[in-house]
Design a protein around this motif. Structure first.
Motif, PDB file in Angstrom:
ATOM      1  N   ALA A  85       0.852  -1.186   0.000  1.00 26.24           N
ATOM      2  CA  ALA A  85       0.000   0.000   0.000  1.00 26.24           C
ATOM      3  C   ALA A  85       0.891   1.240   0.000  1.00 26.24           C
ATOM      4  O   ALA A  85       1.853   1.320   0.755  1.00 26.24           O
ATOM      5  CB  ALA A  85      -0.907  -0.012   1.228  1.00 26.24           C
ATOM      6  N   THR A  86       0.575   2.203  -0.851  1.00 21.20           N
ATOM      7  CA  THR A  86       1.397   3.411  -0.945  1.00 21.20           C
ATOM      8  C   THR A  86       0.544   4.651  -0.736  1.00 21.20           C
ATOM      9  O   THR A  86      -0.675   4.604  -0.834  1.00 21.20           O
ATOM     10  CB  THR A  86       2.071   3.511  -2.327  1.00 21.20           C
ATOM     11  OG1 THR A  86       1.065   3.722  -3.320  1.00 21.20           O
ATOM     12  CG2 THR A  86       2.861   2.260  -2.660  1.00 21.20           C
ATOM     13  N   GLY A  87       1.187   5.738  -0.445  1.00 21.32           N
ATOM     14  CA  GLY A  87       0.499   7.022  -0.347  1.00 21.32           C
ATOM     15  C   GLY A  87       0.718   7.690   0.997  1.00 21.32           C
ATOM     16  O   GLY A  87       0.698   7.037   2.040  1.00 21.32           O
ATOM     17  N   GLY A  88       0.931   8.973   0.957  1.00 21.96           N
ATOM     18  CA  GLY A  88       1.176   9.768   2.156  1.00 21.96           C
ATOM     19  C   GLY A  88      -0.095  10.421   2.662  1.00 21.96           C
ATOM     20  O   GLY A  88      -1.207  10.019   2.343  1.00 21.96           O
ATOM     21  N   ARG A  89       0.103  11.449   3.460  1.00 19.09           N
ATOM     22  CA  ARG A  89      -1.006  12.170   4.088  1.00 19.09           C
ATOM     23  C   ARG A  89      -0.993  13.606   3.602  1.00 19.09           C
ATOM     24  O   ARG A  89      -0.026  14.323   3.782  1.00 19.09           O
ATOM     25  CB  ARG A  89      -0.834  12.110   5.603  1.00 19.09           C
ATOM     26  CG  ARG A  89      -1.966  12.739   6.354  1.00 19.09           C
ATOM     27  CD  ARG A  89      -1.797  12.481   7.832  1.00 19.09           C
ATOM     28  NE  ARG A  89      -2.674  13.369   8.564  1.00 19.09           N
ATOM     29  CZ  ARG A  89      -2.482  13.746   9.794  1.00 19.09           C
ATOM     30  NH1 ARG A  89      -1.430  13.289  10.454  1.00 19.09           N
ATOM     31  NH2 ARG A  89      -3.309  14.552  10.388  1.00 19.09           N
ATOM     32  N   GLY A  90      -2.090  14.004   2.993  1.00 16.53           N
ATOM     33  CA  GLY A  90      -2.200  15.358   2.473  1.00 16.53           C
ATOM     34  C   GLY A  90      -3.183  16.177   3.279  1.00 16.53           C
ATOM     35  O   GLY A  90      -3.734  15.708   4.280  1.00 16.53           O
ATOM     36  N   PRO A  91      -3.450  17.390   2.830  1.00 17.31           N
ATOM     37  CA  PRO A  91      -4.401  18.259   3.521  1.00 17.31           C
ATOM     38  C   PRO A  91      -5.796  17.626   3.564  1.00 17.31           C
ATOM     39  O   PRO A  91      -6.265  17.075   2.576  1.00 17.31           O
ATOM     40  CB  PRO A  91      -4.426  19.528   2.656  1.00 17.31           C
ATOM     41  CG  PRO A  91      -3.229  19.446   1.775  1.00 17.31           C
ATOM     42  CD  PRO A  91      -2.866  18.017   1.655  1.00 17.31           C
ATOM     43  N   GLY A  92      -6.419  17.670   4.734  1.00 19.35           N
ATOM     44  CA  GLY A  92      -7.756  17.117   4.888  1.00 19.35           C
ATOM     45  C   GLY A  92      -7.789  15.613   5.069  1.00 19.35           C
ATOM     46  O   GLY A  92      -8.852  15.008   5.091  1.00 19.35           O
ATOM     47  N   GLU A  93      -6.624  15.010   5.203  1.00 14.39           N
ATOM     48  CA  GLU A  93      -6.546  13.563   5.393  1.00 14.39           C
ATOM     49  C   GLU A  93      -6.123  13.266   6.826  1.00 14.39           C
ATOM     50  O   GLU A  93      -5.057  13.707   7.266  1.00 14.39           O
ATOM     51  CB  GLU A  93      -5.569  12.940   4.395  1.00 14.39           C
ATOM     52  CG  GLU A  93      -5.994  13.136   2.951  1.00 14.39           C
ATOM     53  CD  GLU A  93      -5.030  12.545   1.942  1.00 14.39           C
ATOM     54  OE1 GLU A  93      -5.463  12.348   0.804  1.00 14.39           O
ATOM     55  OE2 GLU A  93      -3.854  12.287   2.270  1.00 14.39           O
ATOM     56  N   ASP A  94      -6.961  12.519   7.549  1.00 17.05           N
ATOM     57  CA  ASP A  94      -6.659  12.184   8.941  1.00 17.05           C
ATOM     58  C   ASP A  94      -5.641  11.057   9.056  1.00 17.05           C
ATOM     59  O   ASP A  94      -4.948  10.940  10.064  1.00 17.05           O
ATOM     60  CB  ASP A  94      -7.938  11.785   9.688  1.00 17.05           C
ATOM     61  CG  ASP A  94      -8.937  12.936   9.772  1.00 17.05           C
ATOM     62  OD1 ASP A  94      -8.508  14.106   9.691  1.00 17.05           O
ATOM     63  OD2 ASP A  94     -10.135  12.653   9.915  1.00 17.05           O
ATOM     64  N   ILE A  95      -5.581  10.202   8.043  1.00 15.41           N
ATOM     65  CA  ILE A  95      -4.626   9.093   8.006  1.00 15.41           C
ATOM     66  C   ILE A  95      -3.950   9.099   6.639  1.00 15.41           C
ATOM     67  O   ILE A  95      -4.428   9.739   5.707  1.00 15.41           O
ATOM     68  CB  ILE A  95      -5.315   7.731   8.260  1.00 15.41           C
ATOM     69  CG1 ILE A  95      -6.394   7.453   7.212  1.00 15.41           C
ATOM     70  CG2 ILE A  95      -5.911   7.673   9.660  1.00 15.41           C
ATOM     71  CD1 ILE A  95      -7.047   6.079   7.318  1.00 15.41           C
ATOM     72  N   THR A  96      -2.847   8.359   6.533  1.00 10.98           N
ATOM     73  CA  THR A  96      -2.175   8.285   5.237  1.00 10.98           C
ATOM     74  C   THR A  96      -3.010   7.446   4.281  1.00 10.98           C
ATOM     75  O   THR A  96      -3.849   6.637   4.690  1.00 10.98           O
ATOM     76  CB  THR A  96      -0.768   7.664   5.347  1.00 10.98           C
ATOM     77  OG1 THR A  96      -0.896   6.286   5.736  1.00 10.98           O
ATOM     78  CG2 THR A  96       0.114   8.409   6.335  1.00 10.98           C
ATOM     79  N   GLU A  97      -2.775   7.638   3.013  1.00 13.67           N
ATOM     80  CA  GLU A  97      -3.466   6.861   1.989  1.00 13.67           C
ATOM     81  C   GLU A  97      -3.138   5.376   2.154  1.00 13.67           C
ATOM     82  O   GLU A  97      -4.012   4.522   1.997  1.00 13.67           O
ATOM     83  CB  GLU A  97      -3.072   7.379   0.611  1.00 13.67           C
ATOM     84  CG  GLU A  97      -3.548   8.811   0.385  1.00 13.67           C
ATOM     85  CD  GLU A  97      -2.764   9.578  -0.663  1.00 13.67           C
ATOM     86  OE1 GLU A  97      -1.888   8.979  -1.330  1.00 13.67           O
ATOM     87  OE2 GLU A  97      -3.039  10.775  -0.824  1.00 13.67           O
ATOM     88  N   ALA A  98      -1.884   5.071   2.500  1.00 15.70           N
ATOM     89  CA  ALA A  98      -1.476   3.684   2.714  1.00 15.70           C
ATOM     90  C   ALA A  98      -2.242   3.059   3.880  1.00 15.70           C
ATOM     91  O   ALA A  98      -2.668   1.900   3.813  1.00 15.70           O
ATOM     92  CB  ALA A  98       0.029   3.605   2.950  1.00 15.70           C
ATOM     93  N   GLU A  99      -2.446   3.830   4.957  1.00 15.46           N
ATOM     94  CA  GLU A  99      -3.211   3.323   6.100  1.00 15.46           C
ATOM     95  C   GLU A  99      -4.668   3.067   5.711  1.00 15.46           C
ATOM     96  O   GLU A  99      -5.263   2.067   6.137  1.00 15.46           O
ATOM     97  CB  GLU A  99      -3.164   4.314   7.262  1.00 15.46           C
ATOM     98  CG  GLU A  99      -1.814   4.399   7.938  1.00 15.46           C
ATOM     99  CD  GLU A  99      -1.726   5.550   8.936  1.00 15.46           C
ATOM    100  OE1 GLU A  99      -1.222   5.295  10.051  1.00 15.46           O
ATOM    101  OE2 GLU A  99      -2.164   6.669   8.603  1.00 15.46           O
ATOM    102  N   ALA A 100      -5.237   3.931   4.899  1.00 13.27           N
ATOM    103  CA  ALA A 100      -6.615   3.750   4.442  1.00 13.27           C
ATOM    104  C   ALA A 100      -6.734   2.484   3.589  1.00 13.27           C
ATOM    105  O   ALA A 100      -7.691   1.720   3.734  1.00 13.27           O
ATOM    106  CB  ALA A 100      -7.082   4.968   3.649  1.00 13.27           C
ATOM    107  N   ILE A 101      -5.750   2.261   2.734  1.00 13.60           N
ATOM    108  CA  ILE A 101      -5.739   1.062   1.899  1.00 13.60           C
ATOM    109  C   ILE A 101      -5.682  -0.180   2.783  1.00 13.60           C
ATOM    110  O   ILE A 101      -6.466  -1.122   2.617  1.00 13.60           O
ATOM    111  CB  ILE A 101      -4.553   1.089   0.907  1.00 13.60           C
ATOM    112  CG1 ILE A 101      -4.743   2.207  -0.113  1.00 13.60           C
ATOM    113  CG2 ILE A 101      -4.381  -0.263   0.219  1.00 13.60           C
ATOM    114  CD1 ILE A 101      -3.500   2.511  -0.948  1.00 13.60           C
TER     115      ILE A 101
END
Length: 111
Positions: free
Chosen positions: A80-96
């Motif tokens: 799973a990849t992806g960081g945390r941007g504005p308006g994101e409570d968790i990283t994209e990888a964590e969401a995946i």
């Protein structure tokens, strides 16, 4: 360069851009029809927007497709990849990872 020359240049650039984007669209369609290999060792899920802690529709499609593959191919590992941007409570990888676990993928198979 006169007015006529500028018009010719503008039209030429416009036609070139149309041809270029047409070529790209054809390539996208062509490669979207390629059969996915079975029994690969790793599946990489690219991150996309997360709203709070909820995956965007684009990310959800990626997660659903990965989960379907991972459930059929029990030896494959998910990355799973992806960081945390504005308006994101968790990283994209964590969401995946969270969504894959909900869909029955063992947590030990997700990095």
């Amino acid at each position: 360069m006169g007015k006529k020359g500028l018009v010719i240049l503008a039209v030429t650039c416009f036609v070139f851009l149309l041809l270029y984007f047409g070529f790209l669209q054809i390539q996208i369609i062509r490669y979207s029809q390629v059969e996915v290999e079975e029994d690969v060792d790793y599946v990489m899920i690219l991150g996309a927007r997360v709203m709070g802690s909820t995956p965007s529709l684009s990310l959800q499609y990626r997660i659903d497709t990965a989960a379907e593959y991972l459930l059929k191919n029990k030896k494959a590992i998910a990355i799973a990849t992806g960081g945390r941007g504005p308006g994101e409570d968790i990283t994209e990888a964590e969401a995946i990872k969270k969504e894959l676990v909900k869909k029955g993928i063992e947590e030990s198979r997700i990095f």
